[in-house]
Write a protein that holds these residues in place. Structure first.
Motif, mmCIF file in Angstrom:
data_model
loop_
_atom_site.group_PDB
_atom_site.id
_atom_site.type_symbol
_atom_site.label_atom_id
_atom_site.label_comp_id
_atom_site.label_asym_id
_atom_site.label_seq_id
_atom_site.Cartn_x
_atom_site.Cartn_y
_atom_site.Cartn_z
ATOM 1 N N ARG A 90 -23.609 29.321 61.071
ATOM 2 C CA ARG A 90 -23.963 28.140 61.205
ATOM 3 C C ARG A 90 -24.868 27.242 62.162
ATOM 4 O O ARG A 90 -24.639 27.261 63.425
ATOM 5 C CB ARG A 90 -22.443 26.871 61.058
ATOM 6 N N TRP A 125 -28.045 16.994 60.623
ATOM 7 C CA TRP A 125 -27.623 18.968 59.205
ATOM 8 C C TRP A 125 -26.989 19.591 59.751
ATOM 9 O O TRP A 125 -28.126 20.426 61.393
ATOM 10 C CB TRP A 125 -28.710 18.753 58.263
ATOM 11 N N PHE A 134 -26.745 23.931 58.691
ATOM 12 C CA PHE A 134 -27.128 25.092 57.347
ATOM 13 C C PHE A 134 -25.938 25.865 57.939
ATOM 14 O O PHE A 134 -26.194 25.802 59.000
ATOM 15 C CB PHE A 134 -28.474 25.096 57.637
ATOM 16 N N GLU A 135 -25.639 26.793 57.019
ATOM 17 C CA GLU A 135 -24.936 27.694 57.386
ATOM 18 C C GLU A 135 -25.122 28.731 56.285
ATOM 19 O O GLU A 135 -25.914 28.922 54.920
ATOM 20 C CB GLU A 135 -23.388 27.324 57.392
ATOM 21 N N ALA A 145 -25.433 23.602 52.928
ATOM 22 C CA ALA A 145 -25.777 22.796 54.057
ATOM 23 C C ALA A 145 -25.137 21.108 54.127
ATOM 24 O O ALA A 145 -24.105 21.319 52.792
ATOM 25 C CB ALA A 145 -27.363 21.703 53.271
ATOM 26 N N THR A 146 -25.028 21.062 55.066
ATOM 27 C CA THR A 146 -24.077 19.369 55.369
ATOM 28 C C THR A 146 -24.733 18.260 55.807
ATOM 29 O O THR A 146 -25.157 18.164 57.582
ATOM 30 C CB THR A 146 -22.659 19.764 55.923
ATOM 31 N N TRP A 147 -24.169 17.314 55.305
ATOM 32 C CA TRP A 147 -24.919 16.428 55.900
ATOM 33 C C TRP A 147 -23.755 15.720 57.185
ATOM 34 O O TRP A 147 -22.890 15.446 56.479
ATOM 35 C CB TRP A 147 -24.780 15.104 54.891
#
Length: 145
Positions: free
Chosen positions: A109, A115, A117-118, A140-142
């Motif tokens: 990650r 953000w 991303f992984e 993708a995580t906010w």
């Protein structure tokens, strides 16, 4: 998370788990919804974090629905410069079929601003078919505080 809690902190929480029937095709997800309790706990150290999430999904009806209890242990290693590497399991116990299945995942990650991303690999030791199966995880995580 406040800087004082980033090093060597135990955190826990309880809440509600919801599964929404959003799949456009059967192979992409479940066609029924579910609701149930969730509990999570984690220990955050200087370079390592480990924890467990436990949740129960009570099916809300529909054909082929199943009540599922999920256990999700994880471990994450901070690699520095906003990079981390982790491993997790997602064991799912199906109460109707009396079976325990789920993938093992390893991932890398990268956090950038708000953000994360992984990308990683998944392995199902006892997958939907008789032989083990491999998969790819991309996300993708906010991130908000």
């Amino acid at each position: 998370m406040p800087a004082a809690l980033r090093d060597r902190a135990f955190q826990w929480g309880i809440g509600l788990a919801a599964r929404l029937p959003t799949a456009s095709r059967d192979g992409l997800g479940q066609e029924d919804g579910a609701l149930g309790p969730a509990v999570a706990a984690r220990w955050v150290g200087k370079r390592w974090s480990t924890g467990l999430q436990l949740l129960h999904e009570q099916a809300l009806g529909g054909e082929g629905t199943a009540d599922v209890t999920r256990v999700q242990p994880f471990v994450v290693r901070d690699l520095g410069a906003a990079w981390s590497m982790g491993a997790e399991a997602d064991a799912r116990y199906d109460w109707e079929r009396h079976s325990l299945k789920g993938p093992l995942t390893v991932y890398l990650r990268r956090a950038r601003g708000t953000w994360a991303f992984e990308a990683g690999a998944r392995y199902w030791p006892d997958g939907p078919t008789p032989e083990p199966e491999w998969g790819l995880r991309i996300g993708a995580t906010w991130v908000f505080e």
